[in-house]
Design a protein around this motif. Structure first.
Motif, PDB file in Angstrom:
ATOM      1  N   HIS A  84      63.768 113.771  -7.340  1.00 18.96           N
ATOM      2  CA  HIS A  84      63.194 113.657  -5.881  1.00 18.96           C
ATOM      3  C   HIS A  84      63.742 115.209  -5.413  1.00 18.96           C
ATOM      4  O   HIS A  84      64.714 115.849  -5.205  1.00 18.96           O
ATOM      5  CB  HIS A  84      64.032 112.861  -4.730  1.00 18.96           C
ATOM      6  CG  HIS A  84      63.978 111.424  -5.643  1.00 18.96           C
ATOM      7  ND1 HIS A  84      62.975 110.544  -5.732  1.00 18.96           N
ATOM      8  CD2 HIS A  84      65.139 110.514  -5.735  1.00 18.96           C
ATOM      9  CE1 HIS A  84      63.355 109.410  -5.941  1.00 18.96           C
ATOM     10  NE2 HIS A  84      64.611 109.213  -6.066  1.00 18.96           N
ATOM     11  N   VAL A 105      58.951 115.065  -2.651  1.00 19.90           N
ATOM     12  CA  VAL A 105      57.852 114.653  -3.927  1.00 19.90           C
ATOM     13  C   VAL A 105      58.760 114.084  -5.048  1.00 19.90           C
ATOM     14  O   VAL A 105      60.025 114.675  -5.106  1.00 19.90           O
ATOM     15  CB  VAL A 105      57.333 115.992  -4.284  1.00 19.90           C
ATOM     16  CG1 VAL A 105      56.645 116.083  -5.678  1.00 19.90           C
ATOM     17  CG2 VAL A 105      56.654 116.959  -3.196  1.00 19.90           C
ATOM     18  N   THR A 106      58.299 112.967  -5.549  1.00 20.46           N
ATOM     19  CA  THR A 106      59.153 112.590  -6.658  1.00 20.46           C
ATOM     20  C   THR A 106      58.522 112.610  -7.845  1.00 20.46           C
ATOM     21  O   THR A 106      57.227 112.343  -8.238  1.00 20.46           O
ATOM     22  CB  THR A 106      59.496 110.814  -6.299  1.00 20.46           C
ATOM     23  OG1 THR A 106      60.135 110.853  -5.217  1.00 20.46           O
ATOM     24  CG2 THR A 106      60.137 110.295  -7.587  1.00 20.46           C
ATOM     25  N   HIS A 107      59.318 113.194  -9.020  1.00 18.80           N
ATOM     26  CA  HIS A 107      58.755 113.135 -10.320  1.00 18.80           C
ATOM     27  C   HIS A 107      59.479 112.308 -11.259  1.00 18.80           C
ATOM     28  O   HIS A 107      60.817 111.912 -11.152  1.00 18.80           O
ATOM     29  CB  HIS A 107      58.878 114.615 -10.975  1.00 18.80           C
ATOM     30  CG  HIS A 107      58.049 115.594 -10.159  1.00 18.80           C
ATOM     31  ND1 HIS A 107      56.657 116.096 -10.392  1.00 18.80           N
ATOM     32  CD2 HIS A 107      58.262 116.286  -8.981  1.00 18.80           C
ATOM     33  CE1 HIS A 107      56.372 116.967  -9.758  1.00 18.80           C
ATOM     34  NE2 HIS A 107      57.341 117.228  -8.926  1.00 18.80           N
ATOM     35  N   TYR A 108      58.945 111.760 -12.216  1.00 23.00           N
ATOM     36  CA  TYR A 108      59.430 110.787 -13.159  1.00 23.00           C
ATOM     37  C   TYR A 108      59.422 111.255 -14.513  1.00 23.00           C
ATOM     38  O   TYR A 108      58.437 111.939 -14.995  1.00 23.00           O
ATOM     39  CB  TYR A 108      58.987 109.113 -12.776  1.00 23.00           C
ATOM     40  CG  TYR A 108      59.327 108.483 -11.799  1.00 23.00           C
ATOM     41  CD1 TYR A 108      60.318 107.972 -11.690  1.00 23.00           C
ATOM     42  CD2 TYR A 108      58.266 108.339 -10.764  1.00 23.00           C
ATOM     43  CE1 TYR A 108      60.604 107.245 -10.685  1.00 23.00           C
ATOM     44  CE2 TYR A 108      58.453 107.615  -9.551  1.00 23.00           C
ATOM     45  CZ  TYR A 108      59.566 107.038  -9.508  1.00 23.00           C
ATOM     46  OH  TYR A 108      59.874 106.353  -8.282  1.00 23.00           O
ATOM     47  N   ARG A 109      60.734 111.120 -15.188  1.00 29.67           N
ATOM     48  CA  ARG A 109      60.663 111.647 -16.797  1.00 29.67           C
ATOM     49  C   ARG A 109      61.201 110.545 -17.442  1.00 29.67           C
ATOM     50  O   ARG A 109      62.224 109.550 -16.948  1.00 29.67           O
ATOM     51  CB  ARG A 109      61.545 112.795 -16.642  1.00 29.67           C
ATOM     52  CG  ARG A 109      61.251 113.953 -16.171  1.00 29.67           C
ATOM     53  CD  ARG A 109      59.985 114.726 -16.850  1.00 29.67           C
ATOM     54  NE  ARG A 109      59.287 115.948 -16.336  1.00 29.67           N
ATOM     55  CZ  ARG A 109      58.488 115.822 -15.522  1.00 29.67           C
ATOM     56  NH1 ARG A 109      57.872 114.797 -15.179  1.00 29.67           N
ATOM     57  NH2 ARG A 109      58.151 117.120 -14.978  1.00 29.67           N
TER      58      ARG A 109
END
Length: 245
Positions: free
Chosen positions: A229, A237-241
């Motif tokens: 986050h 903004v949220t990125h997923y890995r």
């Protein structure tokens, strides 16, 4: 810019399988700690809530980052709090921590002996007091285990957080609440609750299928995951890995 690494549902259970998934996830985060401000773990640290599982967790959950932990439905309050927080309690495990200019409220949505979730009056009063005492310009993240909305996952929706409408007036009084961060569903998901972002972390121990992904509830073939986050200039903004293990 403020960055939160968010993981959930570790389910320490003494097995090499779960431990390797957890260690790989932590290694991925710790190797990038220079660009991250905090590590949040939103519950289900243990699988059965036994003291030995929390001892295992205590030995593995090491990071140079400030680590913030909430309890989940698989956790048992007494050994959880004694081993991971250093102060045993049988009541709701609520605690606050400031990291830089950001305040985190870690709230206990667990109900002892049950899988569904609920923010009780004691916790709601504590949340209100902490928010009232805070500078209204301070960004606040509220973390708990159970999502307070339906995610269109029939099994998980049957054990989600209920009576969530009691939180709405609190949120309306405090526009500095940035987002709600939770776990429990073992799936990366983003939606809204009380007109704020609600971000669900992927499961580390396993992923749960959506209805159209198969008849089995648990999908252990999916790798563990992380949510990053990023909060900057009032926007989240949220990125997923996914992490190889």
């Amino acid at each position: 810019m403020f960055v939160v690494a968010h993981i959930s549902d570790l389910h320490f259970n003494g097995t090499r399988f779960n431990r390797s998934r957890i260690q790989s996830t932590l290694s991925y985060i710790n190797a990038r700690a220079a660009g991250i401000d905090a590590l949040l773990v939103t519950g289900d640290i243990a699988d059965e809530g036994t003291p030995s599982e929390y001892r295992e967790a205590f030995g593995v959950l090491q990071s140079p980052l400030p680590m913030l932990i909430t309890a989940g439905n698989h956790d048992v309050r007494q050994p959880f709090s004694a081993t991971l927080l250093g102060a045993e309690t049988s009541g709701p495990i609520n605690h606050a921590r400031r990291v830089g200019d950001v305040l985190f409220l870690m709230c206990d949505s667990s109900i002892p002996g049950r899988n569904d979730g609920y923010i009780d009056d004691q916790t709601l009063t504590w949340m209100s007091a902490r928010l009232e005492a805070e500078d209204p310009q301070t960004p606040v993240f509220i973390a708990f285990h159970h999502p307070p909305v339906e995610l269109h996952m029939p099994f998980m929706d049957s054990i989600r957080q209920t009576s969530e409408e009691r939180l709405v007036p609190l949120v309306e009084r405090h526009p500095n609440i940035v987002a709600f961060l939770c776990g429990h569903a073992h799936t990366p998901a983003v939606t809204r609750f009380a007109d704020r972002p609600l971000c669900v972390a992927p499961g580390v121990a396993s992923t749960l299928n959506l209805p159209f992904e198969g008849n089995e509830v648990v999908n252990r073939g999916q790798p563990p995951g992380i949510a990053f986050h990023i909060y900057d200039k009032g926007r989240l903004v949220t990125h997923y890995r996914s992490v190889m293990f």
